[in-house]
Structures are given as C-alpha cells and as structure tokens.
Design a protein around this motif. Structure first.
Motif, PDB file in Angstrom:
ATOM      1  N   THR A   1       0.820  -1.102   0.167  1.00  0.00           N
ATOM      2  CA  THR A   1       0.002   0.065   0.005  1.00  0.00           C
ATOM      3  C   THR A   1       0.883   1.219  -0.046  1.00  0.00           C
ATOM      4  O   THR A   1       0.577   2.056  -0.775  1.00  0.00           O
ATOM      5  CB  THR A   1      -1.036  -0.013   1.373  1.00  0.00           C
ATOM      6  N   ARG A   2       1.874   1.095   0.731  1.00  0.00           N
ATOM      7  CA  ARG A   2       2.889   2.470   1.047  1.00  0.00           C
ATOM      8  C   ARG A   2       3.487   2.529  -0.522  1.00  0.00           C
ATOM      9  O   ARG A   2       3.713   3.852  -0.691  1.00  0.00           O
ATOM     10  CB  ARG A   2       3.881   2.234   2.102  1.00  0.00           C
ATOM     11  N   GLN A   3       4.084   1.701  -1.247  1.00  0.00           N
ATOM     12  CA  GLN A   3       5.036   1.774  -2.152  1.00  0.00           C
ATOM     13  C   GLN A   3       4.288   2.026  -3.499  1.00  0.00           C
ATOM     14  O   GLN A   3       4.750   2.289  -4.398  1.00  0.00           O
ATOM     15  CB  GLN A   3       5.864   0.497  -2.139  1.00  0.00           C
ATOM     16  N   SER A   4       2.944   1.779  -3.343  1.00  0.00           N
ATOM     17  CA  SER A   4       2.113   1.638  -4.857  1.00  0.00           C
ATOM     18  C   SER A   4       1.972   3.112  -5.604  1.00  0.00           C
ATOM     19  O   SER A   4       1.251   3.003  -6.500  1.00  0.00           O
ATOM     20  CB  SER A   4       0.785   1.118  -4.511  1.00  0.00           C
ATOM     21  N   GLY A   5       2.193   4.083  -4.574  1.00  0.00           N
ATOM     22  CA  GLY A   5       1.789   5.403  -5.246  1.00  0.00           C
ATOM     23  C   GLY A   5       0.513   5.739  -5.467  1.00  0.00           C
ATOM     24  O   GLY A   5      -0.145   6.462  -6.307  1.00  0.00           O
ATOM     25  N   GLY A   6      -0.422   4.752  -4.663  1.00  0.00           N
ATOM     26  CA  GLY A   6      -1.715   5.047  -4.791  1.00  0.00           C
ATOM     27  C   GLY A   6      -2.680   4.151  -5.508  1.00  0.00           C
ATOM     28  O   GLY A   6      -3.719   4.154  -5.857  1.00  0.00           O
ATOM     29  N   THR A   7      -1.782   3.257  -6.161  1.00  0.00           N
ATOM     30  CA  THR A   7      -2.406   2.334  -7.091  1.00  0.00           C
ATOM     31  C   THR A   7      -2.932   1.008  -6.438  1.00  0.00           C
ATOM     32  O   THR A   7      -3.596   0.036  -7.265  1.00  0.00           O
ATOM     33  CB  THR A   7      -1.763   1.813  -8.385  1.00  0.00           C
ATOM     34  N   ALA A   8      -2.562   0.594  -5.264  1.00  0.00           N
ATOM     35  CA  ALA A   8      -2.830  -0.408  -4.322  1.00  0.00           C
ATOM     36  C   ALA A   8      -3.241  -0.079  -2.982  1.00  0.00           C
ATOM     37  O   ALA A   8      -2.818   0.862  -2.367  1.00  0.00           O
ATOM     38  CB  ALA A   8      -1.708  -1.474  -4.306  1.00  0.00           C
ATOM     39  N   SER A   9      -4.250  -0.790  -2.428  1.00  0.00           N
ATOM     40  CA  SER A   9      -4.850  -0.516  -1.232  1.00  0.00           C
ATOM     41  C   SER A   9      -5.047  -1.953  -0.492  1.00  0.00           C
ATOM     42  O   SER A   9      -5.860  -2.614  -0.932  1.00  0.00           O
ATOM     43  CB  SER A   9      -5.867   0.441  -1.005  1.00  0.00           C
ATOM     44  N   TYR A  10      -4.322  -2.171   0.527  1.00  0.00           N
ATOM     45  CA  TYR A  10      -4.767  -3.400   1.387  1.00  0.00           C
ATOM     46  C   TYR A  10      -5.437  -3.004   2.768  1.00  0.00           C
ATOM     47  O   TYR A  10      -4.547  -2.301   3.427  1.00  0.00           O
ATOM     48  CB  TYR A  10      -3.607  -4.446   1.571  1.00  0.00           C
ATOM     49  N   ASP A  11      -6.404  -3.584   3.024  1.00  0.00           N
ATOM     50  CA  ASP A  11      -6.987  -3.373   4.657  1.00  0.00           C
ATOM     51  C   ASP A  11      -6.713  -4.766   5.220  1.00  0.00           C
ATOM     52  O   ASP A  11      -7.664  -5.737   5.023  1.00  0.00           O
ATOM     53  CB  ASP A  11      -8.399  -2.876   4.577  1.00  0.00           C
ATOM     54  N   VAL A  12      -5.744  -4.909   6.283  1.00  0.00           N
ATOM     55  CA  VAL A  12      -5.507  -6.376   6.565  1.00  0.00           C
ATOM     56  C   VAL A  12      -5.937  -6.335   8.043  1.00  0.00           C
ATOM     57  O   VAL A  12      -5.877  -5.269   9.102  1.00  0.00           O
ATOM     58  CB  VAL A  12      -3.828  -6.264   6.833  1.00  0.00           C
ATOM     59  N   ARG A  13      -6.870  -7.281   8.629  1.00  0.00           N
ATOM     60  CA  ARG A  13      -7.312  -7.478   9.851  1.00  0.00           C
ATOM     61  C   ARG A  13      -6.829  -8.876  10.200  1.00  0.00           C
ATOM     62  O   ARG A  13      -6.693  -9.769   9.727  1.00  0.00           O
ATOM     63  CB  ARG A  13      -9.027  -7.608   9.593  1.00  0.00           C
ATOM     64  N   LEU A  14      -6.395  -8.685  11.613  1.00  0.00           N
ATOM     65  CA  LEU A  14      -6.156  -9.822  12.507  1.00  0.00           C
ATOM     66  C   LEU A  14      -7.297 -10.344  13.222  1.00  0.00           C
ATOM     67  O   LEU A  14      -7.921  -9.585  13.826  1.00  0.00           O
ATOM     68  CB  LEU A  14      -5.012  -9.485  13.537  1.00  0.00           C
ATOM     69  N   VAL A  15      -7.516 -11.774  13.171  1.00  0.00           N
ATOM     70  CA  VAL A  15      -8.739 -12.480  13.540  1.00  0.00           C
ATOM     71  C   VAL A  15      -8.204 -13.624  14.468  1.00  0.00           C
ATOM     72  O   VAL A  15      -7.735 -14.556  13.930  1.00  0.00           O
ATOM     73  CB  VAL A  15      -9.704 -13.108  12.530  1.00  0.00           C
ATOM     74  N   ALA A  16      -8.904 -13.366  15.877  1.00  0.00           N
ATOM     75  CA  ALA A  16      -8.491 -14.240  16.714  1.00  0.00           C
ATOM     76  C   ALA A  16      -9.419 -15.632  16.441  1.00  0.00           C
ATOM     77  O   ALA A  16     -10.458 -15.463  16.052  1.00  0.00           O
ATOM     78  CB  ALA A  16      -8.661 -13.878  18.336  1.00  0.00           C
ATOM     79  N   ILE A  17      -8.994 -16.717  16.765  1.00  0.00           N
ATOM     80  CA  ILE A  17      -9.762 -17.885  16.361  1.00  0.00           C
ATOM     81  C   ILE A  17     -10.379 -18.562  17.724  1.00  0.00           C
ATOM     82  O   ILE A  17     -11.216 -19.360  17.751  1.00  0.00           O
ATOM     83  CB  ILE A  17      -9.033 -19.174  15.887  1.00  0.00           C
TER      84      ILE A  17
END
Length: 324
Positions: free
Chosen positions: A34-50
């Motif tokens: 996301t940081r390096q894409s120059g605005g062309t990529a975006s990831y929303d990462v969630r950590l999920v406890a089992i």
C-alpha cells in the motif's frame, strides 16, 4: 472525478501461541505494498483471533487482534491462517473449523502459512488439493490428512483458490505472490527490495539451499567438501571425487554426508549448481550455454532438466520472470 480505490480486505486468522513471523511477515508485505504503490494499491489487513480472547500470545510477545471469529464482519478478499507450534490441537478448534468452511465459500482466495495448513486440514479444506507446509511437518500433515496431496519441498503451492506456504519466512514469499497477482510484478519486487528480501523466490523453489546446508554439518571434513563444491562448481563433483577429497571411502563418505546434512552428495551438488545458475539468470545476461558450463551442468539440456525437476520451470522462462 476519479473514484476512490477500493481496498482489498485481508484476514489473517491467528491461532493461540501463533508463530509471530507467520502473522507479521505477510502483514508487512501488504502494508508495504500500500505504501509503495503510489496510490495504485490498497490493502486493509485484519487480524482475527480464532478464540473469543483477542489478546494472543505470539512467541515472546502478545498482540491484540482486530476481532475474533465470533464477531460479525464484511466479506474478505483473502483469508490466511497463520501457523502455531500448537498445530497438533487444530482439530479441537471446532468453532474455527465451521467458521473456515463458511468463510472460504465467499472469499476469492484463501490459504495458510507454515503449520496453518493443519487448521485447514482439520476443516476438510485440503482434500484433493496440492499443498505444502514446513518441511519438518510435511510427513505429519500427509499422515493426518491423507486426502491432501502434500508437496514437502516447495516454498508455496497454488491450487486454484487455495495457497499454502512452507515455514515462517515463506509466508513473505506467498504474500509477495498475492501482491503480484493483484498489482503486477513491479510492485511485488519494489516491496521485496523495501523489505530487504534477498530474493522473491518462485513457489516451486526448494525449501533448502546449498549455502544453508553447508552450515549444518558438524563433521569438519564434510563442511570442507561442501564449501569446496560451492567454489568449484564446474569441476568433477562426482561422489568418488568428493570422497577422495574428504579422504574417506565412497560408502563411508556417502553415509556420513547424508547423516550430517540430510541430503545425498548428488542432491547437494545439484542444489549448489542450481543456486548458482539462478543467480546468473537473475542478475546477468550471460547466455544459457555459458551459464550451464560455468555452473557445472555441461550443457543447457542437463540444466533445463534440473530446473524443471526442482523449480518447475525452465531456465529461459525463469530468467524472463525473475531477472532484475
């Protein structure tokens, strides 16, 4: 007016006592993309406890997951299960199994890092699929889930929408592959350079390397032979020649070498030659015949067969894909 980019939603399911790098390795790849894409990529990462408890011990630290499997959430684009030293208890997490079966129906792709594969297996999600895991646990995975087709010596394996990776740092390779699938090779390589990953490894590459194997042996004569091999790839590296260099009989040398390193002398020599050939293909424009000669393969056909056997692609295609 240009529409705002829609983030790809990534869920990393975190078992109790998770291997921390199984979580944070892929996480950092997506964040950095996301940081390096120059605005062309975006990831929303969630950590999920089992489990219901969202504070999870990971090695020597604790992390707070964004939510647990008991909380409602929107669909994900990718679902990964991190590994844990407690993978033997995977079948006891019945609520997680049900959650996985329900979620994988709605995600475009899903998978595991390291021993996270055992949790997918417990949910019946490996049946009939080509998969991998950490090499130390591959035999156990195959024994516990015989319907799975375990490939014990791969960095990662893609089978349709299912992606599984080998141990620990291989999760980084897997995440880089997912970024490449989403946004192309250039962004994946940019992220790899930013994270100072030595090589964005192809999935079919062996989990072992000749240089790593050369650090394992305790027998000084075996180590000496290994380092000599690495420096003399174009010379006669037959078992008889290596045994003579170690001042041992062929039979004893073969036995001690395999006992010390876990591989046969012939496998070690081929791996060393392959490592050297890969570096030349990635970093230079040296013709294939010269690469084969310099690395001790003799001719391009012998080198091509070694590449196909160990990596799953030929030297020409390998260079086209991975030359920097």
């Amino acid at each position: 007016m240009k529409a705002a980019m829609q983030s790809k939603r990534i869920a990393i399911a975190v078992p109790p006592n998770a291997q921390s790098l199984d979580v944070f390795g892929p996480l950092d790849v997506f964040v950095e993309a996301t940081r390096q894409s120059g605005g062309t990529a975006s990831y929303d990462v969630r950590l999920v406890a089992i489990e219901k408890e969202v504070v999870i011990r990971t090695g020597g630290a604790s992390l707070v997951a964004d939510k647990s499997i008991y909380d409602s959430d929107a669909p994900y684009d990718t679902l990964l299960v991190a590994g844990s030293p407690d993978f033997s208890r995977a079948e006891s997490h019945t609520d997680f199994q049900e959650w996985l079966r329900r979620r994988v129906v709605e995600v475009p792709r899903y998978g595991s890092v390291c021993t996270g594969a055992f949790f997918l297996g417990a949910a019946g999600l490996l049946d009939g699929r080509n998969v991998t895991t950490h090499w130390q646990h591959a035999a156990e995975l195959a024994a516990r889930y015989p319907a799975a087709k375990v490939e014990p010596d791969q960095i990662y394996v893609k089978d349709g929408s299912l992606y599984t990776s080998a141990g620990v740092t291989a999760g980084i390779d897997l995440a880089l592959r997912l970024v490449e699938d989403d946004h192309g090779r250039e962004l994946a390589l940019t992220v790899a350079r930013r994270l100072v990953v030595f090589l964005k490894r192809p999935g079919g590459q062996s989990q072992f390397s000749a240089h790593l194997a050369a650090q394992i042996a305790a027998e000084t004569r075996i180590q000496s032979v290994q380092h000599w091999v690495l420096d003399n790839l174009a010379k006669d590296l037959s078992i008889a020649a290596l045994a003579d260099r170690a001042a041992m009989s062929v039979r004893n040398f073969t036995r001690v070498f395999q006992s010390e390193t876990g591989v046969t002398p012939a496998d070690y020599v081929e791996a060393a030659r392959l490592d050297a050939a890969r570096r030349l293909l990635e970093d230079t424009a040296v013709p294939l015949q010269r690469v084969a000669s310099r690395c001790g393969f003799g001719n391009t056909d012998t080198m091509r067969r070694a590449f196909l056997r160990r990596i799953g692609t030929g030297p020409h295609d390998y260079r086209a894909r991975f030359r920097t």
